[in-house]
Enzyme design. Structure first.
Site, PDB file in Angstrom:
ATOM      1  N   THR A 192      22.758  27.581  -3.265  1.00  0.00           N
ATOM      2  CA  THR A 192      22.339  26.201  -3.550  1.00  0.00           C
ATOM      3  C   THR A 192      23.110  25.660  -4.743  1.00  0.00           C
ATOM      4  O   THR A 192      23.225  26.335  -5.763  1.00  0.00           O
ATOM      5  CB  THR A 192      20.838  26.178  -3.918  1.00  0.00           C
ATOM      6  OG1 THR A 192      20.108  26.538  -2.763  1.00  0.00           O
ATOM      7  CG2 THR A 192      20.390  24.804  -4.400  1.00  0.00           C
ATOM      8  N   ARG A 220       9.541  24.264   6.343  1.00  0.00           N
ATOM      9  CA  ARG A 220       9.438  24.711   4.946  1.00  0.00           C
ATOM     10  C   ARG A 220      10.398  23.909   4.057  1.00  0.00           C
ATOM     11  O   ARG A 220      11.554  23.686   4.394  1.00  0.00           O
ATOM     12  CB  ARG A 220       9.773  26.211   4.868  1.00  0.00           C
ATOM     13  CG  ARG A 220       9.731  26.796   3.460  1.00  0.00           C
ATOM     14  CD  ARG A 220      11.089  26.817   2.789  1.00  0.00           C
ATOM     15  NE  ARG A 220      11.071  27.483   1.503  1.00  0.00           N
ATOM     16  CZ  ARG A 220      12.061  27.437   0.620  1.00  0.00           C
ATOM     17  NH1 ARG A 220      13.146  26.761   0.886  1.00  0.00           N
ATOM     18  NH2 ARG A 220      11.981  28.074  -0.526  1.00  0.00           N
ATOM     19  N   VAL A 221       9.918  23.505   2.915  1.00  0.00           N
ATOM     20  CA  VAL A 221      10.756  22.842   1.918  1.00  0.00           C
ATOM     21  C   VAL A 221      10.575  23.582   0.605  1.00  0.00           C
ATOM     22  O   VAL A 221       9.450  23.936   0.237  1.00  0.00           O
ATOM     23  CB  VAL A 221      10.347  21.355   1.746  1.00  0.00           C
ATOM     24  CG1 VAL A 221      11.109  20.710   0.602  1.00  0.00           C
ATOM     25  CG2 VAL A 221      10.587  20.582   3.049  1.00  0.00           C
ATOM     26  N   GLY A 222      11.666  23.840  -0.082  1.00  0.00           N
ATOM     27  CA  GLY A 222      11.590  24.572  -1.355  1.00  0.00           C
ATOM     28  C   GLY A 222      11.585  23.621  -2.542  1.00  0.00           C
ATOM     29  O   GLY A 222      11.079  22.499  -2.475  1.00  0.00           O
ATOM     30  N   ASP A 223      12.178  24.079  -3.627  1.00  0.00           N
ATOM     31  CA  ASP A 223      12.199  23.293  -4.861  1.00  0.00           C
ATOM     32  C   ASP A 223      13.326  22.273  -4.913  1.00  0.00           C
ATOM     33  O   ASP A 223      13.232  21.267  -5.624  1.00  0.00           O
ATOM     34  CB  ASP A 223      12.372  24.233  -6.062  1.00  0.00           C
ATOM     35  CG  ASP A 223      13.701  24.997  -5.976  1.00  0.00           C
ATOM     36  OD1 ASP A 223      14.033  25.495  -4.865  1.00  0.00           O
ATOM     37  OD2 ASP A 223      14.400  25.095  -6.995  1.00  0.00           O
ATOM     38  N   THR A 243      18.298  27.267  -8.942  1.00  0.00           N
ATOM     39  CA  THR A 243      18.627  27.895  -7.665  1.00  0.00           C
ATOM     40  C   THR A 243      17.734  29.128  -7.538  1.00  0.00           C
ATOM     41  O   THR A 243      17.260  29.663  -8.535  1.00  0.00           O
ATOM     42  CB  THR A 243      20.122  28.277  -7.592  1.00  0.00           C
ATOM     43  OG1 THR A 243      20.383  28.872  -6.311  1.00  0.00           O
ATOM     44  CG2 THR A 243      20.520  29.265  -8.670  1.00  0.00           C
ATOM     45  N   GLY A 244      17.508  29.545  -6.312  1.00  0.00           N
ATOM     46  CA  GLY A 244      16.698  30.743  -6.110  1.00  0.00           C
ATOM     47  C   GLY A 244      15.423  30.458  -5.339  1.00  0.00           C
ATOM     48  O   GLY A 244      15.311  29.437  -4.666  1.00  0.00           O
ATOM     49  N   GLY A 246      12.558  29.047  -4.193  1.00  0.00           N
ATOM     50  CA  GLY A 246      12.013  27.729  -4.493  1.00  0.00           C
ATOM     51  C   GLY A 246      10.519  27.702  -4.739  1.00  0.00           C
ATOM     52  O   GLY A 246      10.031  26.932  -5.569  1.00  0.00           O
TER      53      GLY A 246
HETATM   54  N1  ASP Z   1      16.105  26.973  -4.097  1.00  0.00           N
HETATM   55  C1  ASP Z   1      16.397  26.961  -2.683  1.00  0.00           C
HETATM   56  C2  ASP Z   1      15.123  26.873  -1.899  1.00  0.00           C
HETATM   57  O1  ASP Z   1      14.158  27.500  -2.282  1.00  0.00           O
HETATM   58  C3  ASP Z   1      17.127  28.156  -2.216  1.00  0.00           C
HETATM   59  C4  ASP Z   1      18.235  28.674  -3.010  1.00  0.00           C
HETATM   60  O2  ASP Z   1      18.540  28.254  -4.133  1.00  0.00           O
HETATM   61  O3  ASP Z   1      18.887  29.546  -2.496  1.00  0.00           O
HETATM   62  O4  ASP Z   1      15.119  26.263  -0.869  1.00  0.00           O
END
Ligand code: ASP
Length: 331
Positions: A192, A220-223, A243-244, A246
């Site tokens: 990301t 699904r929706v993340g951060d 990133t990471g 979410g």
């Molecule tokens: N933060 C993103 C999410 O959770 C994923 C990612 O950074 O890899 O959708």
């Protein structure tokens, strides 16, 4: 595999100088042992900072900034490079699909005046960051999701494209053999791009764009497209992005938290470290996920911190460009 090797090679900040006309005087800062520390004390702008080692995206953003462009344009142009890179399997075209085989994209953008726009779980459109900007500029809303976002994009002239590449489709078929949802800790699953920029006027903007976690549940929706979680900018203070995993960033409203910590006097580095610590306080004993935060303050000082070793973040300014290996909570 290829990306992992690349990350290993580049995390020592040895990437070559980019030969572009506007940058003939720029020098790469090559001091692997000090890169993170030196970068964290720097006060300089224009500057762009982004998650991971996205040299092409940060070069594009720098091209905009160094030719006098504003931070918002730099962000949009910069992160678009990753959205269009089909080899990046967690952003834009080529992104990994959800468990039903559908690629859905999330993005948000925020400007110096606190205006923001986002698209969530949008299908069939190659540049969600640009649609997010249109949401910000051309609608009375902040977020559009799913079919509404897609429909809006068509109305604004965006073309329908197939986001699922052959590579991502084949990997999804392979994944279906076990259907085990087990996000991998580092870059293979977390490319990301979150980006923050300060332009020559000292104004800050930010953007974040992703295809989310590979093989997530449909819908699904993340951060990443959530203002305050995956991205936050306050032009008086600074900006932060993530990133990471979410879900964990959302639970602490991570980027907003980091900007507020800077407001209270913490440096970008201290604020990122505190942001990660807050997350770990809620996840005692867990060691199976990654989150990386980056931040910048009004002076152009930067910071970055993550849970697991392996995260890097790239900066680009008049001084040159650096891939900063981030310090981590877990050693
Ligand atoms: N933060 C993103 C999410 O959770 C994923 C990612 O950074 O890899 O959708």
């Amino acid at each position: 595999m290829k990306r992992r090797k690349f990350l290993k090679n580049s995390s020592t900040a040895t990437a070559a100088l980019v030969a572009t006309p506007f940058l003939t005087s720029c020098k790469e800062e090559v001091n692997p042992s000090k890169a993170g520390v030196a970068a964290n004390t720097k006060a300089i702008y224009p500057i762009v900072i982004c998650t991971w080692d996205f040299l092409n995206a940060s070069t594009k953003a720098w091209e905009v900034l160094s030719s006098g462009g504003n931070a918002l344009d730099a962000i949009e142009q910069g992160v678009k490079v990753e959205e269009d890179d089909v080899t990046n399997q967690t952003v834009g075209t080529g992104g990994r699909p959800d468990r039903d085989g559908t690629v859905t994209l999330d993005a948000c953008i925020m400007d110096k005046d606190g205006n923001c726009g986002a698209v969530l779980a949008m299908e069939n459109i190659a540049n969600p960051i640009s649609v997010a900007r249109k949401v910000m500029e051309d609608t009375p809303h902040v977020m559009l999701a799913g079919q509404g976002a897609e429909q809006f994009a068509y109305e604004k002239g965006f073309k329908k494209v197939n986001l699922l590449t052959e590579q991502s489709r084949l990997e999804w078929w392979e994944w279906k053999k076990t259907s085990e949802y087990k996000p991998i800790i580092n870059i293979e699953n977390h490319d990301t791009i979150g980006m923050l920029a300060i332009d020559k006027n000292g104004d800050i903007a930010g953007g974040c764009t992703t295809s989310g976690m590979g093989y997530k549940m449909a819908g699904r929706v993340g951060d990443s497209p959530i203002i305050g979680a995956g991205l936050f900018v306050d032009n008086e203070i600074g900006g932060a992005t993530a990133t990471g995993m979410g879900e964990e960033v959302v639970r602490t409203v991570g980027s907003f938290l980091i900007v507020e910590l800077m407001r209270q006097g913490k440096s970008p580095q201290e604020a990122c470290e505190e942001g990660v610590k807050r997350i770990m306080a809620k996840n005692e004993g867990r060691n199976d996920f990654q989150i990386g935060f980056i931040a910048i303050n009004k002076k152009g000082e930067i910071g970055g911190y993550c849970i697991q070793p392996g995260f890097t973040y790239r900066t680009y300014s008049e001084e040159g460009h650096i891939n900063n290996p981030s310090e981590s909570y877990v050693s």
